[in-house]
Design a protein around this motif. Structure first.
Motif, PDB file in Angstrom:
ATOM      1  N   VAL A  42      -2.050   4.081   0.807  1.00 59.67           N
ATOM      2  CA  VAL A  42      -1.989   5.528   1.016  1.00 59.67           C
ATOM      3  C   VAL A  42      -2.787   6.285  -0.042  1.00 59.67           C
ATOM      4  O   VAL A  42      -2.966   7.492   0.070  1.00 59.67           O
ATOM      5  CB  VAL A  42      -0.535   6.031   1.026  1.00 59.67           C
ATOM      6  CG1 VAL A  42       0.226   5.453   2.207  1.00 59.67           C
ATOM      7  CG2 VAL A  42       0.167   5.703  -0.286  1.00 59.67           C
ATOM      8  N   SER A  43      -3.267   5.585  -1.065  1.00 59.69           N
ATOM      9  CA  SER A  43      -4.141   6.199  -2.064  1.00 59.69           C
ATOM     10  C   SER A  43      -5.169   5.162  -2.509  1.00 59.69           C
ATOM     11  O   SER A  43      -4.802   4.038  -2.869  1.00 59.69           O
ATOM     12  CB  SER A  43      -3.339   6.696  -3.273  1.00 59.69           C
ATOM     13  OG  SER A  43      -4.202   7.175  -4.298  1.00 59.69           O
ATOM     14  N   ARG A  44      -6.430   5.549  -2.485  1.00 59.64           N
ATOM     15  CA  ARG A  44      -7.483   4.640  -2.944  1.00 59.64           C
ATOM     16  C   ARG A  44      -7.401   4.423  -4.449  1.00 59.64           C
ATOM     17  O   ARG A  44      -7.784   3.379  -4.965  1.00 59.64           O
ATOM     18  CB  ARG A  44      -8.858   5.221  -2.573  1.00 59.64           C
ATOM     19  CG  ARG A  44     -10.046   4.372  -3.030  1.00 59.64           C
ATOM     20  CD  ARG A  44     -11.325   4.934  -2.457  1.00 59.64           C
ATOM     21  NE  ARG A  44     -11.402   6.378  -2.686  1.00 59.64           N
ATOM     22  CZ  ARG A  44     -12.210   7.189  -2.004  1.00 59.64           C
ATOM     23  NH1 ARG A  44     -12.973   6.697  -1.043  1.00 59.64           N
ATOM     24  NH2 ARG A  44     -12.233   8.482  -2.273  1.00 59.64           N
ATOM     25  N   ASP A  45      -6.886   5.438  -5.156  1.00 56.72           N
ATOM     26  CA  ASP A  45      -6.818   5.391  -6.610  1.00 56.72           C
ATOM     27  C   ASP A  45      -5.376   5.143  -7.044  1.00 56.72           C
ATOM     28  O   ASP A  45      -4.497   5.973  -6.787  1.00 56.72           O
ATOM     29  CB  ASP A  45      -7.324   6.709  -7.208  1.00 56.72           C
ATOM     30  CG  ASP A  45      -8.705   7.068  -6.695  1.00 56.72           C
ATOM     31  OD1 ASP A  45      -9.672   6.462  -7.153  1.00 56.72           O
ATOM     32  OD2 ASP A  45      -8.797   7.951  -5.815  1.00 56.72           O
ATOM     33  N   PRO A  46      -5.091   4.020  -7.726  1.00 57.69           N
ATOM     34  CA  PRO A  46      -3.735   3.772  -8.211  1.00 57.69           C
ATOM     35  C   PRO A  46      -3.372   4.751  -9.324  1.00 57.69           C
ATOM     36  O   PRO A  46      -4.228   5.227 -10.063  1.00 57.69           O
ATOM     37  CB  PRO A  46      -3.813   2.338  -8.739  1.00 57.69           C
ATOM     38  CG  PRO A  46      -5.245   2.121  -9.062  1.00 57.69           C
ATOM     39  CD  PRO A  46      -6.032   2.944  -8.077  1.00 57.69           C
ATOM     40  N   PHE A  47      -2.078   5.058  -9.433  1.00 63.47           N
ATOM     41  CA  PHE A  47      -1.637   5.976 -10.481  1.00 63.47           C
ATOM     42  C   PHE A  47      -0.157   5.783 -10.753  1.00 63.47           C
ATOM     43  O   PHE A  47       0.583   5.219  -9.949  1.00 63.47           O
ATOM     44  CB  PHE A  47      -1.914   7.431 -10.089  1.00 63.47           C
ATOM     45  CG  PHE A  47      -1.129   7.907  -8.900  1.00 63.47           C
ATOM     46  CD1 PHE A  47       0.106   8.518  -9.051  1.00 63.47           C
ATOM     47  CD2 PHE A  47      -1.632   7.744  -7.608  1.00 63.47           C
ATOM     48  CE1 PHE A  47       0.829   8.958  -7.960  1.00 63.47           C
ATOM     49  CE2 PHE A  47      -0.916   8.185  -6.505  1.00 63.47           C
ATOM     50  CZ  PHE A  47       0.320   8.788  -6.686  1.00 63.47           C
ATOM     51  N   PRO A  93     -10.314   3.791   8.518  1.00 63.55           N
ATOM     52  CA  PRO A  93     -10.402   2.393   8.961  1.00 63.55           C
ATOM     53  C   PRO A  93     -10.872   1.498   7.816  1.00 63.55           C
ATOM     54  O   PRO A  93     -11.739   1.864   7.029  1.00 63.55           O
ATOM     55  CB  PRO A  93     -11.450   2.453  10.082  1.00 63.55           C
ATOM     56  CG  PRO A  93     -11.406   3.871  10.569  1.00 63.55           C
ATOM     57  CD  PRO A  93     -11.113   4.700   9.355  1.00 63.55           C
ATOM     58  N   GLY A  94     -10.271   0.339   7.726  1.00 61.89           N
ATOM     59  CA  GLY A  94     -10.649  -0.605   6.691  1.00 61.89           C
ATOM     60  C   GLY A  94      -9.800  -0.519   5.440  1.00 61.89           C
ATOM     61  O   GLY A  94      -9.936  -1.348   4.536  1.00 61.89           O
ATOM     62  N   TYR A  95      -8.915   0.502   5.357  1.00 64.87           N
ATOM     63  CA  TYR A  95      -8.037   0.662   4.205  1.00 64.87           C
ATOM     64  C   TYR A  95      -6.582   0.549   4.661  1.00 64.87           C
ATOM     65  O   TYR A  95      -6.253   0.800   5.821  1.00 64.87           O
ATOM     66  CB  TYR A  95      -8.248   2.014   3.527  1.00 64.87           C
ATOM     67  CG  TYR A  95      -9.609   2.167   2.881  1.00 64.87           C
ATOM     68  CD1 TYR A  95      -9.806   1.831   1.550  1.00 64.87           C
ATOM     69  CD2 TYR A  95     -10.691   2.662   3.609  1.00 64.87           C
ATOM     70  CE1 TYR A  95     -11.052   1.976   0.947  1.00 64.87           C
ATOM     71  CE2 TYR A  95     -11.934   2.811   3.014  1.00 64.87           C
ATOM     72  CZ  TYR A  95     -12.111   2.464   1.686  1.00 64.87           C
ATOM     73  OH  TYR A  95     -13.339   2.597   1.106  1.00 64.87           O
ATOM     74  N   THR A  96      -5.715   0.194   3.729  1.00 63.16           N
ATOM     75  CA  THR A  96      -4.287   0.076   4.041  1.00 63.16           C
ATOM     76  C   THR A  96      -3.417   0.894   3.096  1.00 63.16           C
ATOM     77  O   THR A  96      -2.305   1.279   3.464  1.00 63.16           O
ATOM     78  CB  THR A  96      -3.830  -1.390   3.993  1.00 63.16           C
ATOM     79  OG1 THR A  96      -4.125  -1.929   2.692  1.00 63.16           O
ATOM     80  CG2 THR A  96      -4.542  -2.219   5.059  1.00 63.16           C
ATOM     81  N   GLY A 103       0.799  -1.223   0.000  1.00 60.39           N
ATOM     82  CA  GLY A 103       0.000   0.000   0.000  1.00 60.39           C
ATOM     83  C   GLY A 103       0.822   1.258   0.000  1.00 60.39           C
ATOM     84  O   GLY A 103       0.301   2.345   0.282  1.00 60.39           O
ATOM     85  N   GLN A 104       2.122   1.162  -0.301  1.00 60.09           N
ATOM     86  CA  GLN A 104       3.011   2.316  -0.269  1.00 60.09           C
ATOM     87  C   GLN A 104       3.121   2.968  -1.644  1.00 60.09           C
ATOM     88  O   GLN A 104       2.947   2.332  -2.681  1.00 60.09           O
ATOM     89  CB  GLN A 104       4.407   1.896   0.186  1.00 60.09           C
ATOM     90  CG  GLN A 104       4.494   1.348   1.591  1.00 60.09           C
ATOM     91  CD  GLN A 104       5.870   0.770   1.861  1.00 60.09           C
ATOM     92  OE1 GLN A 104       6.377  -0.048   1.103  1.00 60.09           O
ATOM     93  NE2 GLN A 104       6.484   1.220   2.955  1.00 60.09           N
ATOM     94  N   MET A 105       3.448   4.238  -1.642  1.00 63.29           N
ATOM     95  CA  MET A 105       3.772   4.958  -2.855  1.00 63.29           C
ATOM     96  C   MET A 105       5.278   4.861  -3.082  1.00 63.29           C
ATOM     97  O   MET A 105       6.067   4.804  -2.127  1.00 63.29           O
ATOM     98  CB  MET A 105       3.339   6.422  -2.728  1.00 63.29           C
ATOM     99  CG  MET A 105       3.536   7.254  -3.966  1.00 63.29           C
ATOM    100  SD  MET A 105       2.587   8.787  -3.868  1.00 63.29           S
ATOM    101  CE  MET A 105       3.199   9.462  -2.311  1.00 63.29           C
ATOM    102  N   ASP A 147      -2.561  15.247   2.852  1.00 68.13           N
ATOM    103  CA  ASP A 147      -2.280  14.194   3.831  1.00 68.13           C
ATOM    104  C   ASP A 147      -3.518  13.353   4.103  1.00 68.13           C
ATOM    105  O   ASP A 147      -3.406  12.198   4.507  1.00 68.13           O
ATOM    106  CB  ASP A 147      -1.766  14.807   5.138  1.00 68.13           C
ATOM    107  CG  ASP A 147      -0.360  15.372   5.002  1.00 68.13           C
ATOM    108  OD1 ASP A 147       0.253  15.202   3.916  1.00 68.13           O
ATOM    109  OD2 ASP A 147       0.121  15.982   5.971  1.00 68.13           O
ATOM    110  N   ASN A 148      -4.684  13.929   3.898  1.00 65.82           N
ATOM    111  CA  ASN A 148      -5.950  13.204   4.043  1.00 65.82           C
ATOM    112  C   ASN A 148      -6.312  12.646   2.658  1.00 65.82           C
ATOM    113  O   ASN A 148      -7.214  13.140   1.986  1.00 65.82           O
ATOM    114  CB  ASN A 148      -7.029  14.141   4.577  1.00 65.82           C
ATOM    115  CG  ASN A 148      -8.303  13.419   4.953  1.00 65.82           C
ATOM    116  OD1 ASN A 148      -8.397  12.199   4.867  1.00 65.82           O
ATOM    117  ND2 ASN A 148      -9.298  14.184   5.362  1.00 65.82           N
ATOM    118  N   ARG A 149      -5.583  11.624   2.235  1.00 71.24           N
ATOM    119  CA  ARG A 149      -5.608  11.167   0.851  1.00 71.24           C
ATOM    120  C   ARG A 149      -6.982  10.728   0.365  1.00 71.24           C
ATOM    121  O   ARG A 149      -7.268  10.781  -0.829  1.00 71.24           O
ATOM    122  CB  ARG A 149      -4.624  10.001   0.674  1.00 71.24           C
ATOM    123  CG  ARG A 149      -3.176  10.375   0.956  1.00 71.24           C
ATOM    124  CD  ARG A 149      -2.521  11.038  -0.233  1.00 71.24           C
ATOM    125  NE  ARG A 149      -1.243  11.613   0.133  1.00 71.24           N
ATOM    126  CZ  ARG A 149      -0.109  10.929   0.229  1.00 71.24           C
ATOM    127  NH1 ARG A 149      -0.081   9.623  -0.010  1.00 71.24           N
ATOM    128  NH2 ARG A 149       1.012  11.555   0.562  1.00 71.24           N
TER     129      ARG A 149
END
Length: 221
Positions: A151-156, A146-149, A128-130, A170-172
């Motif tokens: 750092v971005s919900r959207d891959p890029f 909570p429930g996510y790991t 889950g790292q960039m 910071d509030n991705r």
């Protein structure tokens, strides 16, 4: 009375010069930088911005920066209300002259610099790292629901163009940043946010987290 007027004029002039060339104050109108900066209604942080960056001091990965809206990023985000009435308008003008007006923040955004010109940025790996220039980074400042790991919900995946920055909140999971709006021209950067100045209970230095980017800083894009 004459001496008092002279003192006031000198103080205003000095404050104006400081605002123009050294330090400027902004307040945070959105939640995109939480928990580093609070921007929910009734909990607006005010920050001091060092205008020597990037005029004389180069930007670094991890810097929190204020920049003018490059291309209608703000959309429907809340903006500082204009003062009403002659007294309030005059007070706001004086406050704006010395860089302390809420209205002075209109048309500006605040985000963290993730990528410099030429950087290759991708997200996310199996943890889950960039990654920047192939190096995964650990970002302790990111707020993950909570429930996510990741750092971005959207891959890029992107390469930062010359003269631009890749910035993210910071509030991705609640930030319309470069992932959706593209890079930001360096020329649009007002300065680097260095201190939370208000409220007093929130006073703190804003870190660029150099340890996070240490390995990346030793590479070339």
């Amino acid at each position: 009375m004459r001496d008092l007027v002279v003192i006031v004029v000198i103080a205003l002039l000095a404050s104006f010069l400081i605002k123009t060339f050294l330090i400027r104050s902004f307040y945070i109108p959105s939640a995109s930088m939480e928990n580093t900066l609070l921007g929910e209604p009734g909990h607006h942080d005010r920050i001091l911005v060092d205008e020597l960056v990037p005029r004389l001091i180069p930007l670094q990965r991890g810097d929190v920066v204020v920049f003018t809206d490059p291309d209608h990023w703000l959309g429907d985000e809340p903006q500082p209300a204009s003062p009403t009435g002659p007294v309030a308008t005059a007070a706001d003008w004086v406050a704006g002259l010395v860089g302390m007006s809420n209205h002075d923040s209109a048309g500006h955004l605040v985000k963290r610099v993730i990528g410099l010109p030429g950087d290759r940025i991708s997200c996310c790996n199996g943890l889950g790292q960039m990654s920047i220039n192939g190096i995964p980074i650990s970002e302790p400042y990111v707020r993950i629901p909570p429930g996510y790991t990741a750092v971005s919900r959207d891959p890029f995946h992107t390469v930062v163009p010359a003269g631009d920055l890749w910035v993210m909140g910071d509030n991705r999971y609640n930030s319309s940043d470069s992932r959706f709006n593209g890079p930001v021209p360096i020329e649009d950067v007002v300065g680097r946010a260095s201190v939370i100045s208000w409220p007093i209970t929130r006073w703190n230095w804003l870190s660029s987290y150099p340890a996070t980017y240490n390995a990346v800083n030793q590479t070339n894009p």
